[in-house]
Design a protein around this motif. Sequence first.
Motif, PDB file in Angstrom:
ATOM      1  N   GLU A   2      96.478   8.590  15.026  1.00 15.77           N
ATOM      2  CA  GLU A   2      96.066   9.665  16.198  1.00 15.77           C
ATOM      3  C   GLU A   2      95.814   8.571  17.563  1.00 15.77           C
ATOM      4  O   GLU A   2      95.206   7.552  17.580  1.00 15.77           O
ATOM      5  CB  GLU A   2      94.819  10.193  15.898  1.00 15.77           C
ATOM      6  CG  GLU A   2      94.570  11.414  16.926  1.00 15.77           C
ATOM      7  CD  GLU A   2      93.450  12.333  16.513  1.00 15.77           C
ATOM      8  OE1 GLU A   2      92.683  13.022  17.186  1.00 15.77           O
ATOM      9  OE2 GLU A   2      93.052  12.399  15.205  1.00 15.77           O
ATOM     10  N   PHE A   3      96.585   9.176  18.495  1.00 17.45           N
ATOM     11  CA  PHE A   3      96.764   8.740  19.801  1.00 17.45           C
ATOM     12  C   PHE A   3      95.244   8.630  20.395  1.00 17.45           C
ATOM     13  O   PHE A   3      94.707   9.881  20.680  1.00 17.45           O
ATOM     14  CB  PHE A   3      97.871   9.326  20.752  1.00 17.45           C
ATOM     15  CG  PHE A   3      97.849   8.447  21.975  1.00 17.45           C
ATOM     16  CD1 PHE A   3      98.275   6.986  22.023  1.00 17.45           C
ATOM     17  CD2 PHE A   3      97.458   9.182  23.087  1.00 17.45           C
ATOM     18  CE1 PHE A   3      98.651   6.540  23.279  1.00 17.45           C
ATOM     19  CE2 PHE A   3      97.463   8.500  24.524  1.00 17.45           C
ATOM     20  CZ  PHE A   3      97.884   7.143  24.601  1.00 17.45           C
ATOM     21  N   SER A   4      94.757   7.786  20.920  1.00 19.16           N
ATOM     22  CA  SER A   4      93.587   7.669  21.466  1.00 19.16           C
ATOM     23  C   SER A   4      93.636   6.467  23.090  1.00 19.16           C
ATOM     24  O   SER A   4      92.552   6.588  23.449  1.00 19.16           O
ATOM     25  CB  SER A   4      92.395   6.791  20.687  1.00 19.16           C
ATOM     26  OG  SER A   4      92.911   5.337  20.289  1.00 19.16           O
ATOM     27  N   GLY A   5      94.820   6.754  23.348  1.00 21.24           N
ATOM     28  CA  GLY A   5      94.856   5.809  24.730  1.00 21.24           C
ATOM     29  C   GLY A   5      95.562   4.402  24.516  1.00 21.24           C
ATOM     30  O   GLY A   5      95.653   3.913  23.371  1.00 21.24           O
ATOM     31  N   LEU A  44     101.573   8.058  20.444  1.00 22.81           N
ATOM     32  CA  LEU A  44     102.055   8.800  21.695  1.00 22.81           C
ATOM     33  C   LEU A  44     103.107   9.546  21.713  1.00 22.81           C
ATOM     34  O   LEU A  44     103.143  11.052  21.764  1.00 22.81           O
ATOM     35  CB  LEU A  44     101.929   8.281  22.927  1.00 22.81           C
ATOM     36  CG  LEU A  44     102.020   8.747  24.140  1.00 22.81           C
ATOM     37  CD1 LEU A  44     101.322   9.858  24.644  1.00 22.81           C
ATOM     38  CD2 LEU A  44     102.368   7.809  25.658  1.00 22.81           C
ATOM     39  N   THR A 183      92.236   6.489  27.129  1.00 22.39           N
ATOM     40  CA  THR A 183      91.584   7.461  26.390  1.00 22.39           C
ATOM     41  C   THR A 183      92.885   8.441  25.705  1.00 22.39           C
ATOM     42  O   THR A 183      94.004   8.658  26.185  1.00 22.39           O
ATOM     43  CB  THR A 183      90.524   8.347  27.148  1.00 22.39           C
ATOM     44  OG1 THR A 183      91.418   9.083  27.970  1.00 22.39           O
ATOM     45  CG2 THR A 183      89.709   7.669  27.978  1.00 22.39           C
ATOM     46  N   ALA A 184      92.265   9.361  24.820  1.00 24.05           N
ATOM     47  CA  ALA A 184      93.405  10.551  24.490  1.00 24.05           C
ATOM     48  C   ALA A 184      93.841  11.633  25.386  1.00 24.05           C
ATOM     49  O   ALA A 184      94.829  12.070  25.398  1.00 24.05           O
ATOM     50  CB  ALA A 184      92.490  11.474  23.254  1.00 24.05           C
ATOM     51  N   GLU A 185      93.084  11.573  26.638  1.00 20.21           N
ATOM     52  CA  GLU A 185      93.556  12.462  27.665  1.00 20.21           C
ATOM     53  C   GLU A 185      94.822  12.018  28.254  1.00 20.21           C
ATOM     54  O   GLU A 185      95.646  12.954  28.808  1.00 20.21           O
ATOM     55  CB  GLU A 185      92.622  12.208  28.974  1.00 20.21           C
ATOM     56  CG  GLU A 185      92.762  13.367  30.010  1.00 20.21           C
ATOM     57  CD  GLU A 185      91.865  13.012  31.299  1.00 20.21           C
ATOM     58  OE1 GLU A 185      92.227  13.422  32.341  1.00 20.21           O
ATOM     59  OE2 GLU A 185      90.819  12.342  30.942  1.00 20.21           O
ATOM     60  N   LEU A 187      97.351  11.753  26.512  1.00 24.50           N
ATOM     61  CA  LEU A 187      98.541  12.516  25.803  1.00 24.50           C
ATOM     62  C   LEU A 187      98.705  13.794  26.585  1.00 24.50           C
ATOM     63  O   LEU A 187      99.858  14.143  26.541  1.00 24.50           O
ATOM     64  CB  LEU A 187      98.225  12.733  24.512  1.00 24.50           C
ATOM     65  CG  LEU A 187      99.037  13.789  23.613  1.00 24.50           C
ATOM     66  CD1 LEU A 187     100.429  13.259  23.444  1.00 24.50           C
ATOM     67  CD2 LEU A 187      98.111  13.891  22.283  1.00 24.50           C
TER      68      LEU A 187
END
Length: 209
Positions: A2-5, A44, A183-185, A187
């Motif tokens: 899972e993308f987290s930045g 991503l 961060t995941a933001e 995405l």
Amino acid sequence: MEFSGFPVASLDFYDDLEVDNTKSFWDAHRGVYDEQVRAPMVALTDALAQEFGDAKVFRPYRDVRFAKDKTPYKTHQGAFVGVAPSTGYYVEVSAAGVRVGGGTYHASGPELALIREGMAEEESGKRLERILRDLGRGGFDIGGDQLKTAPRGYDKHHPRIELLRHKSLLGSKKYGFEPFVHTAELLDRVRQDWRKLRPLVSWMSEQLD
């Protein structure tokens, strides 16, 4: 995954690579590249694939056969979602941070001729101008390689001569070192900006269809 930045270590990796672009450095830090750069980029683009399509995550090696600069490794990691010849969406991480873009890159002669026909035509040309104006107001930089003079077959006084001089045309936005890139933001930011770039990508695709 899972993308987290993109971790801070991904930007630091490229800082160091710019100083020591050698095979010995690469071999010693290959694990950092795989885990802190490539893996997040794959995560991503995988998260964006359902809406935009599968991305090509570029190889880190430079083609130095005809280059004066013989350094072996790219100092950025890019990924591209192609939707038409030389046309699509782009995202990149480097020592300068993260940036996104969309449009037409490195069009061939025949492709460029079709794009210029659309730029010159009154209705489609004005539509492209509105798209670029909206992107500019939305914080995107409009750029691309340009001829110094009018392209062959077009009057230098054409009302859209600045557009017609383009050999590539894209909108881009630099996120740099904003905290959200870690961060995941990120995405959601890339998704939103690619959506804003969709009218430009779609216009280009229409000309090349």
